[in-house]
Design a protein around this motif. Structure first.
Motif, PDB file in Angstrom:
ATOM      1  N   LEU A  47      26.324   4.633 -64.802  1.00 53.20           N
ATOM      2  CA  LEU A  47      26.983   4.664 -66.101  1.00 53.20           C
ATOM      3  C   LEU A  47      27.782   3.386 -66.269  1.00 53.20           C
ATOM      4  CD1 LEU A  47      27.639   6.446 -68.617  1.00 53.20           C
ATOM      5  CD2 LEU A  47      29.695   7.190 -67.384  1.00 53.20           C
ATOM      6  N   GLY A  48      27.628   2.729 -67.426  1.00 52.76           N
ATOM      7  CA  GLY A  48      28.386   1.502 -67.651  1.00 52.76           C
ATOM      8  C   GLY A  48      27.945   0.775 -68.911  1.00 52.76           C
ATOM      9  N   PRO A  49      28.597  -0.346 -69.227  1.00 52.81           N
ATOM     10  CA  PRO A  49      28.290  -1.084 -70.454  1.00 52.81           C
ATOM     11  C   PRO A  49      26.985  -1.858 -70.355  1.00 52.81           C
ATOM     12  CG  PRO A  49      29.967  -2.230 -69.192  1.00 52.81           C
ATOM     13  CD  PRO A  49      29.739  -0.920 -68.500  1.00 52.81           C
ATOM     14  N   GLN A  50      26.368  -2.065 -71.509  1.00 52.11           N
ATOM     15  CA  GLN A  50      25.120  -2.810 -71.618  1.00 52.11           C
ATOM     16  C   GLN A  50      25.158  -3.677 -72.874  1.00 52.11           C
ATOM     17  OE1 GLN A  50      20.349  -1.824 -71.595  1.00 52.11           O
ATOM     18  NE2 GLN A  50      21.666  -0.419 -72.698  1.00 52.11           N
ATOM     19  N   ALA A  51      24.863  -4.954 -72.733  1.00 51.35           N
ATOM     20  CA  ALA A  51      24.741  -5.860 -73.873  1.00 51.35           C
ATOM     21  C   ALA A  51      23.261  -6.117 -74.120  1.00 51.35           C
ATOM     22  CB  ALA A  51      25.465  -7.169 -73.593  1.00 51.35           C
ATOM     23  N   ILE A  52      22.832  -6.049 -75.387  1.00 51.49           N
ATOM     24  CA  ILE A  52      21.425  -6.195 -75.745  1.00 51.49           C
ATOM     25  C   ILE A  52      21.297  -7.201 -76.879  1.00 51.49           C
ATOM     26  CG2 ILE A  52      19.314  -5.015 -76.454  1.00 51.49           C
ATOM     27  CD1 ILE A  52      20.675  -2.370 -75.685  1.00 51.49           C
ATOM     28  N   TYR A  53      20.343  -8.102 -76.742  1.00 47.50           N
ATOM     29  CA  TYR A  53      19.972  -8.990 -77.843  1.00 47.50           C
ATOM     30  C   TYR A  53      18.513  -8.724 -78.173  1.00 47.50           C
ATOM     31  CZ  TYR A  53      18.881 -13.094 -80.615  1.00 47.50           C
ATOM     32  OH  TYR A  53      18.468 -13.921 -81.630  1.00 47.50           O
ATOM     33  N   ARG A  54      18.209  -8.381 -79.427  1.00 48.21           N
ATOM     34  CA  ARG A  54      16.862  -8.029 -79.847  1.00 48.21           C
ATOM     35  C   ARG A  54      16.343  -9.064 -80.850  1.00 48.21           C
ATOM     36  NH1 ARG A  54      16.608  -2.591 -78.361  1.00 48.21           N
ATOM     37  NH2 ARG A  54      18.624  -1.525 -78.352  1.00 48.21           N
ATOM     38  N   ARG A  55      15.045  -9.295 -80.762  1.00 46.52           N
ATOM     39  CA  ARG A  55      14.400 -10.197 -81.707  1.00 46.52           C
ATOM     40  C   ARG A  55      13.054  -9.608 -82.112  1.00 46.52           C
ATOM     41  NH1 ARG A  55      16.490 -14.324 -84.832  1.00 46.52           N
ATOM     42  NH2 ARG A  55      14.826 -15.758 -85.408  1.00 46.52           N
ATOM     43  N   ASN A  56      12.918  -9.249 -83.392  1.00 50.80           N
ATOM     44  CA  ASN A  56      11.652  -8.734 -83.885  1.00 50.80           C
ATOM     45  C   ASN A  56      10.694  -9.895 -84.108  1.00 50.80           C
ATOM     46  OD1 ASN A  56      12.333  -5.953 -83.961  1.00 50.80           O
ATOM     47  ND2 ASN A  56      13.493  -6.284 -85.852  1.00 50.80           N
ATOM     48  N   LEU A  57       9.477  -9.761 -83.563  1.00 56.82           N
ATOM     49  CA  LEU A  57       8.492 -10.833 -83.624  1.00 56.82           C
ATOM     50  C   LEU A  57       7.435 -10.592 -84.689  1.00 56.82           C
ATOM     51  CD1 LEU A  57       7.940 -11.305 -79.776  1.00 56.82           C
ATOM     52  CD2 LEU A  57       9.610 -12.440 -81.261  1.00 56.82           C
ATOM     53  N   GLY A  58       7.502  -9.466 -85.374  1.00 57.16           N
ATOM     54  CA  GLY A  58       6.510  -9.130 -86.381  1.00 57.16           C
ATOM     55  C   GLY A  58       5.323  -8.408 -85.774  1.00 57.16           C
ATOM     56  N   GLY A  59       4.589  -7.712 -86.612  1.00 59.50           N
ATOM     57  CA  GLY A  59       3.411  -6.993 -86.140  1.00 59.50           C
ATOM     58  C   GLY A  59       3.725  -5.878 -85.170  1.00 59.50           C
ATOM     59  N   GLY A  60       4.920  -5.290 -85.259  1.00 61.16           N
ATOM     60  CA  GLY A  60       5.312  -4.211 -84.362  1.00 61.16           C
ATOM     61  C   GLY A  60       5.816  -4.669 -83.013  1.00 61.16           C
ATOM     62  N   GLN A  61       5.994  -5.989 -82.828  1.00 65.90           N
ATOM     63  CA  GLN A  61       6.452  -6.524 -81.549  1.00 65.90           C
ATOM     64  C   GLN A  61       7.970  -6.761 -81.571  1.00 65.90           C
ATOM     65  OE1 GLN A  61       3.850  -9.568 -79.574  1.00 65.90           O
ATOM     66  NE2 GLN A  61       2.982  -9.716 -81.639  1.00 65.90           N
ATOM     67  N   GLN A  62       8.586  -6.563 -80.409  1.00 64.32           N
ATOM     68  CA  GLN A  62      10.007  -6.840 -80.256  1.00 64.32           C
ATOM     69  C   GLN A  62      10.268  -7.392 -78.863  1.00 64.32           C
ATOM     70  OE1 GLN A  62      13.417  -3.866 -79.543  1.00 64.32           O
ATOM     71  NE2 GLN A  62      13.542  -4.204 -81.753  1.00 64.32           N
ATOM     72  N   LEU A  63      11.107  -8.412 -78.786  1.00 66.34           N
ATOM     73  CA  LEU A  63      11.555  -8.985 -77.518  1.00 66.34           C
ATOM     74  C   LEU A  63      13.043  -8.718 -77.400  1.00 66.34           C
ATOM     75  CD1 LEU A  63      10.531 -10.729 -75.105  1.00 66.34           C
ATOM     76  CD2 LEU A  63      11.389 -12.725 -76.349  1.00 66.34           C
ATOM     77  N   SER A  64      13.487  -8.251 -76.239  1.00 61.98           N
ATOM     78  CA  SER A  64      14.910  -7.951 -76.070  1.00 61.98           C
ATOM     79  C   SER A  64      15.383  -8.376 -74.692  1.00 61.98           C
ATOM     80  CB  SER A  64      15.195  -6.459 -76.287  1.00 61.98           C
ATOM     81  OG  SER A  64      14.461  -5.668 -75.373  1.00 61.98           O
ATOM     82  N   ALA A  65      16.631  -8.848 -74.636  1.00 65.80           N
ATOM     83  CA  ALA A  65      17.285  -9.220 -73.379  1.00 65.80           C
ATOM     84  C   ALA A  65      18.441  -8.256 -73.153  1.00 65.80           C
ATOM     85  CB  ALA A  65      17.786 -10.655 -73.443  1.00 65.80           C
ATOM     86  N   HIS A  66      18.564  -7.733 -71.937  1.00 70.35           N
ATOM     87  CA  HIS A  66      19.566  -6.726 -71.602  1.00 70.35           C
ATOM     88  C   HIS A  66      20.387  -7.213 -70.416  1.00 70.35           C
ATOM     89  CE1 HIS A  66      17.244  -3.462 -73.812  1.00 70.35           C
ATOM     90  NE2 HIS A  66      16.373  -4.454 -73.711  1.00 70.35           N
ATOM     91  N   LEU A  67      21.686  -6.969 -70.472  1.00 70.84           N
ATOM     92  CA  LEU A  67      22.564  -7.223 -69.336  1.00 70.84           C
ATOM     93  C   LEU A  67      23.368  -5.961 -69.092  1.00 70.84           C
ATOM     94  CD1 LEU A  67      23.675  -9.099 -67.175  1.00 70.84           C
ATOM     95  CD2 LEU A  67      25.385  -9.885 -68.834  1.00 70.84           C
ATOM     96  N   GLN A  68      23.160  -5.345 -67.933  1.00 72.58           N
ATOM     97  CA  GLN A  68      23.766  -4.060 -67.612  1.00 72.58           C
ATOM     98  C   GLN A  68      24.729  -4.205 -66.436  1.00 72.58           C
ATOM     99  OE1 GLN A  68      20.125  -2.122 -66.698  1.00 72.58           O
ATOM    100  NE2 GLN A  68      19.512  -1.865 -68.830  1.00 72.58           N
ATOM    101  N   LEU A  69      25.890  -3.604 -66.570  1.00 70.05           N
ATOM    102  CA  LEU A  69      26.858  -3.470 -65.480  1.00 70.05           C
ATOM    103  C   LEU A  69      27.171  -1.990 -65.372  1.00 70.05           C
ATOM    104  CD1 LEU A  69      28.876  -4.503 -63.356  1.00 70.05           C
ATOM    105  CD2 LEU A  69      30.541  -4.820 -65.222  1.00 70.05           C
ATOM    106  N   ARG A  70      26.708  -1.368 -64.286  1.00 77.08           N
ATOM    107  CA  ARG A  70      26.816   0.081 -64.184  1.00 77.08           C
ATOM    108  C   ARG A  70      27.459   0.501 -62.871  1.00 77.08           C
ATOM    109  NH1 ARG A  70      20.647   1.354 -66.143  1.00 77.08           N
ATOM    110  NH2 ARG A  70      21.069   1.703 -68.348  1.00 77.08           N
TER     111      ARG A  70
END
Length: 285
Positions: free
Chosen positions: A125-148
């Motif tokens: 259990l802990g915080p998570q930072a997420i950056y999402r980028r929609n690429l079109g055509g149903g695609q998504q790229l995301s970066a996650h940083l988790q500290l749990r």
């Protein structure tokens, strides 16, 4: 893809965790492409089968299976979805800060740990930072940083087991190869505190044998994971999910432990999900 967990059922499955025993992903339900068709909540059952190592870098593997209650919730602040059990603290569209949770199976009969205390169910259990980028055509790229923070439980008590830091990169494609399906690929690395490393790899003098030397575990790099998953909605209330994970522990801080037996292992998951109960109107996208 929507993670299907309740807070208690989460203790049976790991959630994108390179150190998880036995499983690394929970069953998933692909989202409807129409947000207005998504109910606020769904509930039902999941039948899950997993094959994987008894613990990270273990030399032995086991099959595990379970039938668990599941809940999907798409609230504005609280979500149970493809990131796990989350409480949204900040959401600006592309950037999100939330509280996330994850969990893993126990390990009681590993040959390398014969005569040692078993490993209990664990959860994070802990915080998570997420950056999402929609690429079109149903695609998504995301970066996650988790500290749990990590905890273990035998269902009678809860013990703190330190913490992990986990950066992860994910790519997701919805609606391919079939309508109602989703494919996801991800890569993750994990660093763990001394307390968690000791939980897995410490050998105290009382448990040393002629083939298992005393070992003092230390904090540091834990390992990396590459994952691929596919899920398909079969009907509004049924879905199937398949997952495969390659865990790599080359260069891990405690590779000299006698309990560290394999630098690379594979985990596989198959799940059938049934959610006949739903309601509450359209959920958050």
């Amino acid at each position: 893809m929507t993670r299907v967990l309740t807070v208690l059922a989460a203790a049976l499955f790991a959630t994108h965790s390179a150190w998880a025993q036995g499983a690394d992903a929970a069953p998933a339900v692909p989202e409807s492409p129409n947000p207005a068709a998504r109910p606020l909540w769904e509930a039902g059952l999941a039948v899950v089968g997993v094959r994987g190592p008894d613990y990270p870098a273990a030399g032995s593997t086991h099959n595990r299976a379970a039938v668990v209650p599941i809940v999907i919730y798409r609230g504005e602040r609280l979500r149970v979805d493809d990131e796990g059990v989350r409480g949204r603290l900040l959401n600006t569209g592309e950037f999100e800060l939330d509280i996330s949770a994850a969990a893993a199976f126990n390990a009681r009969d590993s040959p390398a740990r014969a005569g040692m205390p078993g490993l209990d169910y664990t959860f994070e259990l802990g915080p998570q930072a997420i950056y999402r980028r929609n690429l079109g055509g149903g695609q998504q790229l995301s970066a996650h940083l988790q500290l749990r923070g990590v905890f273990s439980t035998d269902w009678g008590s809860i013990e703190g087991r330190g913490y992990v830091v986990q950066p992860e990169l994910r790519w997701r494609q919805r609606g391919w190869p079939l309508a109602g399906s989703q494919v996801q690929l991800s890569a993750q690395a994990t660093w763990a505190s001394e307390e968690l490393q000791r939980y897995f790899y410490q050998v105290d003098p009382a448990y040393a044998t002629s083939t298992r030397a005393t070992y003092d575990a230390r904090a540091g790099y834990f390992g990396a994971a590459l994952r691929a998953s596919w899920s398909q909605r079969l009907s509004p209330s049924m879905a199937v999910s398949l997952g495969l994970t390659l865990n790599d522990h080359h260069g891990a801080a405690n590779r000299d432990s006698p309990l560290f037996q394999r630098e690379r292992d594979v985990q596989a998951l198959v799940a059938f999900v049934w959610t006949p109960w739903r309601g509450g109107g359209a959920g958050e996208p």
